[in-house]
Scaffold this active site. Structure first.
Site, short mmCIF file in Angstrom:
data_model
loop_
_atom_site.label_atom_id
_atom_site.label_comp_id
_atom_site.label_asym_id
_atom_site.label_seq_id
_atom_site.Cartn_x
_atom_site.Cartn_y
_atom_site.Cartn_z
N ASP A 33 53.09 32.28 38.99
CA ASP A 33 52.39 32.77 37.80
C ASP A 33 53.02 32.12 36.58
O ASP A 33 54.26 32.07 36.47
CB ASP A 33 52.53 34.30 37.71
CG ASP A 33 51.50 34.93 36.78
OD1 ASP A 33 51.40 34.50 35.61
OD2 ASP A 33 50.80 35.86 37.22
N LEU A 35 52.71 33.27 33.62
CA LEU A 35 52.94 34.38 32.69
C LEU A 35 52.20 34.22 31.36
O LEU A 35 52.58 34.80 30.35
CB LEU A 35 54.45 34.58 32.43
CG LEU A 35 55.32 34.87 33.66
CD1 LEU A 35 56.75 35.13 33.24
CD2 LEU A 35 54.77 36.05 34.44
N THR A 37 49.18 35.31 30.89
CA THR A 37 48.56 36.62 30.71
C THR A 37 49.26 37.68 31.53
O THR A 37 49.17 38.87 31.20
CB THR A 37 47.06 36.58 31.10
OG1 THR A 37 46.94 36.14 32.45
CG2 THR A 37 46.28 35.65 30.18
N SER A 118 33.70 35.33 41.79
CA SER A 118 33.07 36.30 40.89
C SER A 118 31.68 36.66 41.39
O SER A 118 30.79 35.81 41.43
CB SER A 118 32.98 35.72 39.48
OG SER A 118 32.16 36.53 38.66
N TYR A 143 32.32 29.45 33.29
CA TYR A 143 33.20 30.21 34.19
C TYR A 143 32.56 30.38 35.57
O TYR A 143 33.19 30.14 36.60
CB TYR A 143 33.49 31.58 33.57
CG TYR A 143 34.20 32.54 34.48
CD1 TYR A 143 35.55 32.38 34.77
CD2 TYR A 143 33.52 33.62 35.06
CE1 TYR A 143 36.21 33.26 35.62
CE2 TYR A 143 34.17 34.51 35.90
CZ TYR A 143 35.51 34.33 36.18
OH TYR A 143 36.15 35.21 37.02
N LYS A 147 33.84 28.84 39.24
CA LYS A 147 34.08 29.66 40.43
C LYS A 147 33.24 29.17 41.61
O LYS A 147 33.73 29.08 42.75
CB LYS A 147 33.76 31.12 40.12
CG LYS A 147 34.83 31.83 39.30
CD LYS A 147 36.14 31.97 40.07
CE LYS A 147 37.14 32.83 39.36
NZ LYS A 147 38.42 32.94 40.09
N ILE A 202 30.52 47.72 21.45
CA ILE A 202 29.68 47.53 22.63
C ILE A 202 28.66 46.46 22.29
O ILE A 202 27.91 46.59 21.31
CB ILE A 202 28.97 48.84 23.04
CG1 ILE A 202 29.99 49.83 23.58
CG2 ILE A 202 27.89 48.55 24.08
CD1 ILE A 202 29.38 51.15 24.05
N ARG A 210 26.82 47.21 35.24
CA ARG A 210 27.80 46.55 36.08
C ARG A 210 28.13 47.45 37.27
O ARG A 210 27.85 48.65 37.28
CB ARG A 210 29.10 46.26 35.29
CG ARG A 210 28.92 45.28 34.14
CD ARG A 210 28.58 43.89 34.63
NE ARG A 210 28.45 42.91 33.55
CZ ARG A 210 27.31 42.60 32.95
NH1 ARG A 210 26.19 43.22 33.29
NH2 ARG A 210 27.28 41.69 31.99
#
Length: 314
Positions: A33, A35, A37, A118, A143, A147, A202, A210
């Site tokens: 990792d 690090l 995040t 995802s 994104y 994936k 929002i 979701r």
């Protein structure tokens, strides 16, 4: 001898839970990792941490020296908005980082490779609700493209007999230690804002839906896959749709606040509806998520209450 599990992103939200589970099952655990995040404090005692990026040229040596048996790849750039702003950076992490790990696996003879994909973004706007793994793959963001590309690379190595990849297409995962970043971290975002007395945003009208999966169910699915070593692609979802507005009402009620949200314009590439059919996961691994949203939130929100209290007293 103990099996050695390498968890990339093991200092992050999901990865740290997988590390704890592996240690509890008597496995030796290595974490890679950078690090960026993740948090060092998230890495359970007993795991070996290598602070490094997946594109670091030392990766091959680390994987070889640690005598890894199974790779669980959870390090990623996970924010759709970030991928839209800088698709090249997203690809470096989510495509090239994955390929660097594949290269290390091939050099050391590792076959079992668990990949966190995802289940929202690779399908794009759904045509069937809930959808299974046969649904058309039409990502609408960089994104999602990254994936899906990583999935296809892994499948290519599977087809020529060099890897046994296990691909999990996750719905929206939530639970303790999730950071309030990115659209996937909506539970953490709402909890942090409400506990601070701030007004959450929002996007759009809040009626987008979701499929929320408690992290403990993800860990159980991962454990079943690692134990059986069954290569395949699996949705990890509950089959239940919940709107952002409905989620907000549940979280605010459980936290005892009357703060109302502020609605802002929609985000480009955000999906309107996403809900997954985990029938294959149940049939082949007996591990479809079972935790109801209310129950999962009861296990999750105390973490944020405690963190808010510690922040206030610091």
């Amino acid at each position: 001898m103990k099996r050695t599990l390498l968890v990339t992103g093991g200092a992050g939200f999901i990865g740290s839970h997988l590390v704890e589970d592996a240690l509890a099952h008597g496995e030796r655990v290595v974490v890679v990792d950078n690090l960026s995040t993740g948090r060092r404090a998230n890495v359970a005692r007993g795991a070996v941490l290598h602070e490094m990026d997946l594109n670091d040229p030392r990766l091959d040596q680390v994987v070889g020296d640690e005598k890894v048996d199974v790779i669980s790849h959870y390090a990623a750039q996970v924010n759709v908005r970030v991928s839209l702003e800088d698709p090249s950076a997203d690809a470096r992490t989510n495509i090239l980082g994955t390929l660097a790990l594949v290269r290390a696996a091939r050099k050391t003879g590792i076959r079992t490779f668990v990949f966190a994909s995802s289940g929202g973004t690779v399908y794009g706007e759904q045509q069937v609700f809930p959808c299974d793994e046969s649904h058309p793959l039409r990502p609408t963001s960089p994104y999602g493209c990254a994936k899906l590309a990583a999935e296809q690379y892994l499948d290519a190595f599977r087809s020529i007999g060099l890897l046994d990849p296990i691909v999990f297409r996750y719905a929206n995962i939530y639970g303790p230690r999730q950071e309030p970043k990115g659209e996937a971290g909506i539970v953490a975002i709402l909890a942090e804002k409400l506990l601070a007395g701030a007004t959450p945003r929002i996007f759009d009208d809040g009626e987008q839906t979701r499929d929320y999966v408690y992290v403990g169910d993800l860990v159980a699915a991962h454990r079943a896959a690692v134990e059986r070593g069954t290569s395949g692609v699996y949705n990890v979802g509950t089959g239940v749709e919940t709107s952002v507005n409905a989620l907000y009402e549940i979280v605010s009620r459980k936290l005892g606040t009357s703060i109302r949200p502020r609605h802002v314009p929609p985000v480009a590439a955000e999906l309107r509806r996403n809900v997954l059919d985990a029938g294959r996961l149940e049939r082949e691994l007996g591990a479809a998520p079972k935790t109801r949203l209310e129950e999962g939130l009861d296990r999750t929100l105390p973490y944020y209450v405690d963190r808010a209290a510690k922040t206030a007293s610091a």
